[in-house]
Design a protein around this motif. Structure first.
Motif, PDB file in Angstrom:
ATOM      1  N   THR A   1       5.716  10.209   1.758  1.00  0.00           N
ATOM      2  CA  THR A   1       4.298   9.729   1.698  1.00  0.00           C
ATOM      3  C   THR A   1       3.543   9.638   3.040  1.00  0.00           C
ATOM      4  O   THR A   1       4.196   9.127   3.945  1.00  0.00           O
TER       5      THR A   1
ATOM      6  N   ALA B   1       1.058   3.807  -2.919  1.00  0.00           N
ATOM      7  CA  ALA B   1       0.609   5.483  -2.660  1.00  0.00           C
ATOM      8  C   ALA B   1       1.829   6.190  -2.870  1.00  0.00           C
ATOM      9  O   ALA B   1       1.833   7.340  -3.562  1.00  0.00           O
TER      10      ALA B   1
ATOM     11  N   ALA C   1       0.832  -1.420  -0.014  1.00  0.00           N
ATOM     12  CA  ALA C   1       0.297   0.065   0.133  1.00  0.00           C
ATOM     13  C   ALA C   1       0.893   1.350   0.031  1.00  0.00           C
ATOM     14  O   ALA C   1       0.625   2.272  -0.861  1.00  0.00           O
ATOM     15  N   VAL C   2       1.845   1.306   0.873  1.00  0.00           N
ATOM     16  CA  VAL C   2       2.852   2.566   0.836  1.00  0.00           C
ATOM     17  C   VAL C   2       3.463   2.441  -0.430  1.00  0.00           C
ATOM     18  O   VAL C   2       3.645   3.790  -0.987  1.00  0.00           O
TER      19      VAL C   2
ATOM     20  N   ILE D   1       1.339   8.911   6.127  1.00  0.00           N
ATOM     21  CA  ILE D   1       0.947   7.564   6.636  1.00  0.00           C
ATOM     22  C   ILE D   1       0.159   8.123   7.905  1.00  0.00           C
ATOM     23  O   ILE D   1       0.447   8.518   8.810  1.00  0.00           O
TER      24      ILE D   1
ATOM     25  N   VAL E   1      -1.377   7.611   2.517  1.00  0.00           N
ATOM     26  CA  VAL E   1      -2.007   6.235   3.201  1.00  0.00           C
ATOM     27  C   VAL E   1      -2.734   6.320   4.366  1.00  0.00           C
ATOM     28  O   VAL E   1      -2.353   7.100   5.376  1.00  0.00           O
TER      29      VAL E   1
END
Length: 301
Positions: free
Chosen positions: A227, A171, A167-168, A229, A178
Protein backbone atom coordinates in the motif's frame (compact mmCIF):
# COMPACT_ATOMS: atom_id res chain seq x y z
CA UNK A 1 -12.67 -1.25 14.73
CA UNK A 2 -14.18 -4.47 16.00
CA UNK A 3 -11.86 -7.33 15.07
CA UNK A 4 -14.16 -10.05 16.38
CA UNK A 5 -14.74 -12.82 13.87
CA UNK A 6 -17.92 -12.22 11.93
CA UNK A 7 -18.49 -8.64 13.09
CA UNK A 8 -20.81 -7.10 10.51
CA UNK A 9 -20.86 -3.89 8.57
CA UNK A 10 -24.11 -2.18 9.59
CA UNK A 11 -26.02 0.23 7.36
CA UNK A 12 -29.00 2.32 8.40
CA UNK A 13 -31.80 2.79 5.85
CA UNK A 14 -34.93 4.92 5.70
CA UNK A 15 -35.95 4.76 2.04
CA UNK A 16 -34.21 7.99 1.08
CA UNK A 17 -31.78 8.50 -1.78
CA UNK A 18 -28.81 9.09 0.57
CA UNK A 19 -29.67 5.87 2.43
CA UNK A 20 -29.61 3.91 -0.83
CA UNK A 21 -26.20 5.41 -1.60
CA UNK A 22 -25.11 4.25 1.86
CA UNK A 23 -26.31 0.72 1.07
CA UNK A 24 -24.19 0.62 -2.07
CA UNK A 25 -21.16 1.93 -0.21
CA UNK A 26 -21.71 -0.49 2.70
CA UNK A 27 -22.13 -3.51 0.43
CA UNK A 28 -18.89 -2.81 -1.39
CA UNK A 29 -17.05 -2.24 1.88
CA UNK A 30 -18.42 -5.40 3.49
CA UNK A 31 -17.38 -7.45 0.46
CA UNK A 32 -13.84 -6.05 0.55
CA UNK A 33 -13.55 -6.83 4.26
CA UNK A 34 -15.17 -10.28 3.93
CA UNK A 35 -17.79 -9.30 6.48
CA UNK A 36 -21.55 -9.81 6.50
CA UNK A 37 -23.83 -6.81 5.96
CA UNK A 38 -26.75 -5.96 8.26
CA UNK A 39 -29.38 -3.62 6.81
CA UNK A 40 -31.29 -1.95 9.65
CA UNK A 41 -34.37 0.27 9.61
CA UNK A 42 -35.39 2.10 12.78
CA UNK A 43 -39.18 1.86 13.08
CA UNK A 44 -40.07 4.88 15.16
CA UNK A 45 -43.89 4.73 14.98
CA UNK A 46 -44.38 2.64 18.19
CA UNK A 47 -42.52 5.35 20.13
CA UNK A 48 -45.08 7.99 19.17
CA UNK A 49 -47.92 6.42 21.22
CA UNK A 50 -50.49 7.56 18.70
CA UNK A 51 -54.13 6.57 19.39
CA UNK A 52 -54.49 5.56 15.71
CA UNK A 53 -51.54 3.20 15.87
CA UNK A 54 -53.53 -0.08 15.45
CA UNK A 55 -55.02 1.05 12.12
CA UNK A 56 -51.89 2.66 10.76
CA UNK A 57 -49.05 0.63 12.17
CA UNK A 58 -49.57 -2.36 9.88
CA UNK A 59 -49.37 -0.27 6.74
CA UNK A 60 -46.31 1.61 7.92
CA UNK A 61 -44.59 -1.58 8.98
CA UNK A 62 -45.37 -3.08 5.60
CA UNK A 63 -43.71 -0.08 3.94
CA UNK A 64 -40.72 -0.52 6.25
CA UNK A 65 -40.47 -4.19 5.30
CA UNK A 66 -40.51 -3.25 1.63
CA UNK A 67 -37.80 -0.59 1.91
CA UNK A 68 -35.58 -3.03 3.82
CA UNK A 69 -36.20 -5.71 1.19
CA UNK A 70 -35.33 -3.23 -1.56
CA UNK A 71 -32.12 -2.28 0.27
CA UNK A 72 -31.14 -5.94 0.67
CA UNK A 73 -31.75 -6.51 -3.05
CA UNK A 74 -29.58 -3.50 -3.89
CA UNK A 75 -26.76 -4.76 -1.67
CA UNK A 76 -26.88 -8.20 -3.26
CA UNK A 77 -26.76 -6.60 -6.71
CA UNK A 78 -23.69 -4.56 -5.76
CA UNK A 79 -21.90 -7.50 -4.13
CA UNK A 80 -23.21 -10.89 -5.35
CA UNK A 81 -22.56 -13.61 -2.80
CA UNK A 82 -22.39 -11.19 0.12
CA UNK A 83 -24.18 -12.36 3.26
CA UNK A 84 -26.91 -9.76 3.76
CA UNK A 85 -29.66 -9.64 6.37
CA UNK A 86 -32.41 -7.07 6.82
CA UNK A 87 -33.97 -6.05 10.13
CA UNK A 88 -36.68 -3.72 11.37
CA UNK A 89 -36.11 -2.64 14.96
CA UNK A 90 -38.38 -0.37 16.98
CA UNK A 91 -36.50 2.72 18.08
CA UNK A 92 -35.11 6.14 17.29
CA UNK A 93 -32.53 5.92 14.46
CA UNK A 94 -29.48 7.47 16.12
CA UNK A 95 -29.98 5.66 19.44
CA UNK A 96 -30.62 2.34 17.70
CA UNK A 97 -27.50 2.55 15.55
CA UNK A 98 -25.38 3.65 18.50
CA UNK A 99 -26.53 0.50 20.30
CA UNK A 100 -25.22 -1.57 17.37
CA UNK A 101 -21.83 0.13 17.27
CA UNK A 102 -19.87 -1.82 19.94
CA UNK A 103 -20.31 -5.09 18.04
CA UNK A 104 -19.99 -3.67 14.53
CA UNK A 105 -17.04 -3.59 12.17
CA UNK A 106 -18.29 -0.33 10.72
CA UNK A 107 -21.52 1.70 10.57
CA UNK A 108 -22.52 3.27 7.26
CA UNK A 109 -25.12 6.03 7.02
CA UNK A 110 -26.35 8.50 4.43
CA UNK A 111 -25.51 12.14 4.97
CA UNK A 112 -29.20 13.04 5.21
CA UNK A 113 -32.39 11.07 5.65
CA UNK A 114 -36.08 11.56 5.00
CA UNK A 115 -36.54 13.40 8.28
CA UNK A 116 -33.85 16.00 7.61
CA UNK A 117 -34.69 19.60 6.80
CA UNK A 118 -33.73 20.32 3.20
CA UNK A 119 -31.61 23.27 4.32
CA UNK A 120 -29.35 20.99 6.33
CA UNK A 121 -26.29 19.75 4.46
CA UNK A 122 -25.78 16.80 6.80
CA UNK A 123 -28.37 15.13 9.00
CA UNK A 124 -28.46 14.87 12.77
CA UNK A 125 -28.21 11.06 12.75
CA UNK A 126 -24.91 11.18 10.85
CA UNK A 127 -23.53 13.84 13.21
CA UNK A 128 -24.57 11.93 16.34
CA UNK A 129 -23.06 8.70 15.09
CA UNK A 130 -19.80 10.40 14.15
CA UNK A 131 -19.63 11.98 17.60
CA UNK A 132 -20.57 9.01 19.77
CA UNK A 133 -20.30 5.65 17.97
CA UNK A 134 -17.92 3.05 19.40
CA UNK A 135 -16.82 1.98 15.92
CA UNK A 136 -15.78 3.82 12.75
CA UNK A 137 -18.63 5.63 10.98
CA UNK A 138 -18.70 5.95 7.19
CA UNK A 139 -20.94 8.72 5.85
CA UNK A 140 -22.03 8.40 2.23
CA UNK A 141 -21.83 11.81 0.58
CA UNK A 142 -20.39 13.43 -2.52
CA UNK A 143 -18.87 11.29 -5.24
CA UNK A 144 -16.12 8.70 -5.01
CA UNK A 145 -13.18 8.97 -7.38
CA UNK A 146 -12.61 5.25 -8.06
CA UNK A 147 -8.93 5.71 -8.90
CA UNK A 148 -8.35 8.39 -6.28
CA UNK A 149 -6.43 7.98 -3.03
CA UNK A 150 -7.66 7.45 0.50
CA UNK A 151 -6.86 10.75 2.19
CA UNK A 152 -6.37 10.87 5.95
CA UNK A 153 -6.02 13.99 8.06
CA UNK A 154 -3.00 13.93 10.37
CA UNK A 155 -2.24 16.33 13.22
CA UNK A 156 0.49 14.63 15.22
CA UNK A 157 -1.61 13.78 18.27
CA UNK A 158 -0.99 10.42 19.92
CA UNK A 159 -4.40 9.06 18.99
CA UNK A 160 -4.21 10.38 15.45
CA UNK A 161 -2.78 6.97 14.63
CA UNK A 162 -6.25 5.40 14.99
CA UNK A 163 -7.46 7.35 11.97
CA UNK A 164 -4.24 6.71 10.04
CA UNK A 165 -4.32 3.00 10.82
CA UNK A 166 -7.94 2.76 9.66
CA UNK A 167 -7.10 4.66 6.47
CA UNK A 168 -4.17 2.39 5.58
CA UNK A 169 -6.09 -0.81 6.28
CA UNK A 170 -9.04 0.46 4.25
CA UNK A 171 -6.75 1.44 1.37
CA UNK A 172 -5.17 -2.02 1.48
CA UNK A 173 -8.63 -3.57 1.02
CA UNK A 174 -9.27 -1.23 -1.91
CA UNK A 175 -5.85 -1.46 -3.55
CA UNK A 176 -5.54 2.31 -3.23
CA UNK A 177 -2.83 4.79 -2.34
CA UNK A 178 -2.92 6.64 0.98
CA UNK A 179 -2.18 10.33 1.29
CA UNK A 180 -1.42 11.30 4.89
CA UNK A 181 -2.22 15.00 4.81
CA UNK A 182 -1.16 17.48 7.48
CA UNK A 183 -2.22 21.14 7.43
CA UNK A 184 -0.28 23.73 9.41
CA UNK A 185 -0.48 27.47 9.93
CA UNK A 186 2.80 28.37 11.68
CA UNK A 187 4.06 30.69 12.86
CA UNK A 188 1.01 31.41 14.96
CA UNK A 189 0.15 33.90 17.66
CA UNK A 190 0.00 32.64 21.23
CA UNK A 191 -2.13 35.49 22.52
CA UNK A 192 -3.36 39.07 22.04
CA UNK A 193 -0.52 41.42 21.15
CA UNK A 194 1.91 38.58 20.60
CA UNK A 195 4.71 39.55 18.22
CA UNK A 196 5.22 37.36 15.18
CA UNK A 197 8.75 36.61 14.04
CA UNK A 198 9.70 38.78 11.07
CA UNK A 199 12.05 36.11 9.74
CA UNK A 200 11.75 32.36 10.04
CA UNK A 201 13.22 29.43 8.16
CA UNK A 202 10.49 28.05 5.89
CA UNK A 203 12.48 24.91 5.06
CA UNK A 204 13.05 24.17 8.75
CA UNK A 205 9.37 24.75 9.45
CA UNK A 206 8.36 22.39 6.65
CA UNK A 207 10.80 19.75 7.90
CA UNK A 208 9.26 19.92 11.37
CA UNK A 209 5.77 19.48 9.96
CA UNK A 210 6.93 16.61 7.75
CA UNK A 211 8.23 14.87 10.86
CA UNK A 212 4.75 15.11 12.35
CA UNK A 213 3.36 13.14 9.42
CA UNK A 214 6.24 10.65 9.43
CA UNK A 215 5.69 9.88 13.11
CA UNK A 216 1.97 9.32 12.50
CA UNK A 217 2.58 6.64 9.86
CA UNK A 218 5.60 5.02 11.51
CA UNK A 219 5.52 1.24 11.12
CA UNK A 220 2.58 1.15 8.72
CA UNK A 221 4.72 0.92 5.59
CA UNK A 222 6.27 -2.27 6.94
CA UNK A 223 2.87 -3.71 7.91
CA UNK A 224 1.30 -2.86 4.54
CA UNK A 225 4.16 -3.04 2.04
CA UNK A 226 1.81 -3.22 -0.97
CA UNK A 227 0.00 0.00 0.00
CA UNK A 228 1.73 3.22 -1.12
CA UNK A 229 1.67 5.91 1.56
CA UNK A 230 2.50 9.47 0.57
CA UNK A 231 3.26 12.09 3.21
CA UNK A 232 2.13 15.62 2.51
CA UNK A 233 2.31 18.81 4.58
CA UNK A 234 0.38 21.85 3.36
CA UNK A 235 0.24 25.34 4.78
CA UNK A 236 -3.37 26.37 5.31
CA UNK A 237 -6.50 25.84 7.37
CA UNK A 238 -7.11 22.14 7.95
CA UNK A 239 -10.78 22.22 6.91
CA UNK A 240 -10.02 23.90 3.58
CA UNK A 241 -6.95 21.79 2.82
CA UNK A 242 -8.87 18.56 3.44
CA UNK A 243 -11.97 19.75 1.59
CA UNK A 244 -9.83 20.55 -1.46
CA UNK A 245 -8.11 17.16 -1.25
CA UNK A 246 -11.45 15.33 -1.00
CA UNK A 247 -12.37 16.45 -4.54
CA UNK A 248 -9.87 13.94 -5.96
CA UNK A 249 -10.25 11.22 -3.30
CA UNK A 250 -12.28 8.04 -3.05
CA UNK A 251 -12.47 8.37 0.74
CA UNK A 252 -11.58 10.94 3.37
CA UNK A 253 -10.67 9.66 6.85
CA UNK A 254 -10.78 11.90 9.92
CA UNK A 255 -10.35 11.62 13.64
CA UNK A 256 -13.32 12.48 15.79
CA UNK A 257 -11.43 15.10 17.76
CA UNK A 258 -8.26 16.88 16.81
CA UNK A 259 -5.26 18.31 18.54
CA UNK A 260 -6.10 21.53 20.32
CA UNK A 261 -9.79 20.63 20.73
CA UNK A 262 -11.50 21.24 24.05
CA UNK A 263 -11.68 17.88 25.77
CA UNK A 264 -15.45 18.20 26.20
CA UNK A 265 -15.98 18.18 22.44
CA UNK A 266 -16.75 14.74 21.09
CA UNK A 267 -16.62 15.81 17.47
CA UNK A 268 -14.01 18.34 16.39
CA UNK A 269 -14.68 21.39 14.29
CA UNK A 270 -12.67 20.10 11.32
CA UNK A 271 -14.56 16.79 11.34
CA UNK A 272 -17.87 18.64 11.52
CA UNK A 273 -16.86 20.90 8.66
CA UNK A 274 -15.85 17.97 6.44
CA UNK A 275 -19.07 16.10 7.17
CA UNK A 276 -20.81 19.11 5.63
CA UNK A 277 -18.44 19.99 2.82
CA UNK A 278 -16.39 16.96 1.73
CA UNK A 279 -16.66 16.07 -1.96
CA UNK A 280 -16.37 12.33 -1.22
CA UNK A 281 -17.51 9.86 1.47
CA UNK A 282 -16.12 10.55 4.95
CA UNK A 283 -15.06 8.05 7.62
CA UNK A 284 -14.83 9.33 11.18
CA UNK A 285 -12.68 7.24 13.52
CA UNK A 286 -12.88 7.87 17.25
CA UNK A 287 -10.43 6.44 19.82
CA UNK A 288 -11.44 3.29 21.66
CA UNK A 289 -13.56 3.86 24.73
CA UNK A 290 -11.37 4.82 27.67
CA UNK A 291 -8.44 6.04 25.56
CA UNK A 292 -6.98 9.41 26.46
CA UNK A 293 -6.77 12.26 24.02
CA UNK A 294 -8.36 12.61 20.59
CA UNK A 295 -7.88 11.29 17.13
CA UNK A 296 -6.30 13.95 14.98
CA UNK A 297 -8.12 15.75 12.24
CA UNK A 298 -5.96 18.81 11.79
CA UNK A 299 -4.44 21.57 13.88
CA UNK A 300 -7.11 23.27 15.91
CA UNK A 301 -9.55 20.88 14.24
Amino acid sequence: MNSASGAAVVVGVDGSGPALAAVRLAAAEAARRHRPLRVIHAFIWPLLHSPIRPATDGGLRGQAEQLVADAVDEAETIAPGLRVTGEIIDGEPAALLLDQAPGAELIVIGDRGLGGFTALVVGSVAVKLAAYADCPVLVARGAQQPDGPVVVGVDGSELSRHAVDFAVRTAAHRGAEVIALHAYRHPVSTGPGDMQPLVYDESQLRAEEDRTVAESIAGLTERYPQTPITRRSVRGRAAKVLTDASAQAQLLVLGGQGRGELTGLLLGSVSQSLLHHSHCPVAVVRPPRGADGGVGDGPGG
